[in-house]
Motif scaffolding. Sequence first.
Motif, mmCIF file in Angstrom:
data_model
loop_
_atom_site.group_PDB
_atom_site.id
_atom_site.type_symbol
_atom_site.label_atom_id
_atom_site.label_comp_id
_atom_site.label_asym_id
_atom_site.label_seq_id
_atom_site.Cartn_x
_atom_site.Cartn_y
_atom_site.Cartn_z
ATOM 1 N N GLY A 137 0.770 -1.125 0.031
ATOM 2 C CA GLY A 137 0.098 -0.031 0.129
ATOM 3 C C GLY A 137 0.869 1.176 0.084
ATOM 4 N N GLY A 138 2.131 1.113 0.454
ATOM 5 C CA GLY A 138 3.188 2.349 -0.086
ATOM 6 C C GLY A 138 2.977 2.961 -1.292
ATOM 7 N N SER A 139 3.327 4.306 -1.315
ATOM 8 C CA SER A 139 2.997 5.086 -2.397
ATOM 9 C C SER A 139 4.188 4.586 -3.753
ATOM 10 N N GLY A 140 5.277 3.993 -3.217
ATOM 11 C CA GLY A 140 6.235 3.690 -4.002
ATOM 12 C C GLY A 140 6.796 5.164 -4.829
ATOM 13 N N ASP A 141 6.626 5.931 -3.990
ATOM 14 C CA ASP A 141 7.132 7.464 -4.882
ATOM 15 C C ASP A 141 8.252 7.931 -4.069
ATOM 16 N N MET A 142 8.455 7.412 -2.898
ATOM 17 C CA MET A 142 9.443 8.072 -1.814
ATOM 18 C C MET A 142 10.901 7.919 -2.499
ATOM 19 N N THR A 143 11.814 8.956 -2.104
ATOM 20 C CA THR A 143 13.071 8.658 -2.551
ATOM 21 C C THR A 143 13.991 8.852 -1.428
ATOM 22 N N TRP A 144 13.325 8.670 -0.359
ATOM 23 C CA TRP A 144 14.525 8.476 0.913
ATOM 24 C C TRP A 144 15.512 7.553 0.793
ATOM 25 N N GLY A 145 15.088 6.250 0.198
ATOM 26 C CA GLY A 145 16.245 5.198 0.222
ATOM 27 C C GLY A 145 17.241 5.670 -0.896
ATOM 28 N N LEU A 146 16.941 6.006 -1.880
ATOM 29 C CA LEU A 146 17.557 6.065 -3.226
ATOM 30 C C LEU A 146 18.594 7.231 -2.610
ATOM 31 N N THR A 147 17.971 8.511 -2.123
ATOM 32 C CA THR A 147 18.630 9.545 -1.820
ATOM 33 C C THR A 147 19.991 9.221 -1.062
ATOM 34 N N ARG A 148 19.767 8.270 0.184
ATOM 35 C CA ARG A 148 20.796 7.874 0.971
ATOM 36 C C ARG A 148 21.689 6.948 0.364
ATOM 37 N N VAL A 149 21.391 6.203 -0.602
ATOM 38 C CA VAL A 149 22.325 5.191 -1.477
ATOM 39 C C VAL A 149 23.229 6.092 -2.265
ATOM 40 N N LEU A 150 22.799 7.044 -2.952
ATOM 41 C CA LEU A 150 23.464 7.982 -4.047
ATOM 42 C C LEU A 150 24.603 8.882 -3.099
ATOM 43 N N ALA A 151 24.130 9.123 -1.902
ATOM 44 C CA ALA A 151 24.915 9.960 -1.091
ATOM 45 C C ALA A 151 26.132 9.239 -0.281
ATOM 46 N N ASN A 152 26.080 7.885 -0.355
ATOM 47 C CA ASN A 152 27.191 7.099 -0.037
ATOM 48 C C ASN A 152 28.333 7.240 -0.787
ATOM 49 N N PRO A 153 29.540 7.821 -0.402
ATOM 50 C CA PRO A 153 30.477 7.761 -1.442
ATOM 51 C C PRO A 153 31.296 6.417 -1.801
ATOM 52 N N VAL A 154 30.900 5.352 -1.291
ATOM 53 C CA VAL A 154 31.203 3.877 -1.490
ATOM 54 C C VAL A 154 30.789 3.589 -3.008
ATOM 55 N N PHE A 155 29.642 4.240 -3.566
ATOM 56 C CA PHE A 155 29.034 4.032 -4.692
ATOM 57 C C PHE A 155 29.403 4.997 -5.833
ATOM 58 N N ALA A 156 30.132 6.135 -5.681
ATOM 59 C CA ALA A 156 30.091 7.171 -6.333
ATOM 60 C C ALA A 156 30.950 6.772 -7.555
ATOM 61 N N SER A 157 31.897 6.002 -7.735
ATOM 62 C CA SER A 157 32.567 5.389 -8.753
ATOM 63 C C SER A 157 31.934 4.343 -9.452
ATOM 64 N N THR A 158 32.273 4.081 -10.598
ATOM 65 C CA THR A 158 31.643 2.893 -11.566
ATOM 66 C C THR A 158 32.518 1.784 -10.891
ATOM 67 N N ASP A 159 33.594 1.753 -10.401
ATOM 68 C CA ASP A 159 34.216 0.715 -9.975
ATOM 69 C C ASP A 159 33.631 0.179 -8.398
ATOM 70 N N GLY A 160 32.765 0.893 -7.818
ATOM 71 C CA GLY A 160 32.304 0.469 -6.580
ATOM 72 C C GLY A 160 31.556 -0.711 -6.566
ATOM 73 N N PRO A 161 30.833 -1.151 -5.449
ATOM 74 C CA PRO A 161 30.187 -2.272 -5.428
ATOM 75 C C PRO A 161 28.879 -2.154 -6.247
ATOM 76 N N THR A 162 28.515 -2.988 -7.035
ATOM 77 C CA THR A 162 27.302 -2.867 -7.976
ATOM 78 C C THR A 162 25.967 -2.968 -7.009
#
Length: 513
Positions: A319-344
């Motif tokens: 029943g969630g909206s599915g529209d929230m960005t909270w999780g993706l925002t936190r992922v993209l803010a993590n420097p571990v994932f900033a490079s294409t060589d980071g964890p997939t």
Amino acid sequence: MSESHPTPTARRPVIAIAGLAIETSTFTPTRTHAAAFHPDRGDEVVARYPFLADIADRAEFRGALIGHALPGGVVDRDSYESLADEIVSRLGAITAAEQLDGLWYDIHGAMVVDGLDDAETDLLGRIRAVVGPDVVVSASMDLHGNVTAELAHQVDLVTCYRMAPHEDALETKERAVRNLVDVLTTRPVGQQRPVKAWVPIPVLLPGEQTSTRIEPAASLYAQVPEVEATPGVLDAAIWVGYAWADQPRDRAVTVVTGWDREAVAAGAERLARAFWDVREEFVFVAPTGSFDECLTAALAPGAARPFFVSDSGDNPTAGGSGDMTWGLTRVLANPVFASTDGPTVIYASVPGPAAVETAVEAGVGATVTVTAGAEVDDLHAGPITMTGRVHAVKHGDRDAETEVVLQVGSVFAILTKLRKPYHHEHDFTDLDLAPRDADLVIVKIGYLEPELFDMAADWMLALTPGGVDQDLERLGHHRIQRPMFPYDRVFPSAPDLGARIIPPSNEPLGAIA
């Protein structure tokens, strides 16, 4: 089973099929409209249930209208009225053309409509007004639905899933129809309508704490077929109830139907007491943590791959909206994932119609800057702007319509035109993604659906905010009946778990506690 004899008949009974099904969060700001139900009509209805062909020698089936919507927000009243009116009109045409003997009412049981607290009962009341009191009604439901005394009164037979996740959905629907055909064609001597015993249980828990994959729900639900096998009983069921709607009807319930009053009452009480007795034993179906704790565990040296994380607070299939960005925002803010060589990382998903359009126009391989999400649900985070490479584009999905994958660093973010759940491996491989080879797959879901569960080398349930927050006390309910576990852990007196015998629909309901 009680001794029964074939009822002489010169024809096969005629059974109509109708219903609207949706799981509705009242804590989600989205609204659900008529088109979301993807209604089938007439022969389309009969064709959607393959098992009906196996019963065609015993009954004839007439489709009215069936609509099943992706879980979401409250159904707007005009949409409900238009669909309800069409169902009633089509059933009126069927009854005008021939004698109608039965109705299969295929519903979920947690539909909330603007201005209605018990929409399934309202709809069935309108149906009863046109088909008449003599038509025997059998309902099939989700175990996360709600069964009020009023709904139990309007139906003659009712059953629900016995597995969570719902791997027995089709089996349950078939059981509801076969029970109906049996009642119409073979009844105990002197009996016209089954007896129904209903027991409300003052417990309200999310599905992720009551999964039949683990105890105590596994053993609790194992008792259901035992009760069903009792002489004089036709069907037994336990409803966990739906936790993310703030309504007086939200709670657990047992219902047992059959021909023997004492047997159905004893069965309903047995299941209710068993549920109440284990209320303190329910736990989450997986290890839990905050979103950051789940990411830390997934990235720890030696963590199994692929590691799945449920971003549960915005789960569109609860029943969630599915529209929230909270999780993706936190992922993209993590420097571990900033490079294409980071964890997939694969993240599914965030709606963004304008972002999808931009990506489609640019084409696979192009670099785009787009903004998505939080168009309707911005309580915890606003729209997210990303620059990345268009990895894939797919058109024609039933729910999403159009999907794109944007690679930002080592994160493959799925963006959709309309919200969509991701439950199957092909949901990813169709987008040129390889979830089995990823380090981390983050999905807006609660307990993992079977294919995801089988793929996951390990997983955690992230207790994230949203319209289907797993922390019910944090989310807050104001209209549920009290006392209610776990809101209340000390009760002034033991709850009344005695069976209430619900009269047939052609008799007054009377006062039921």
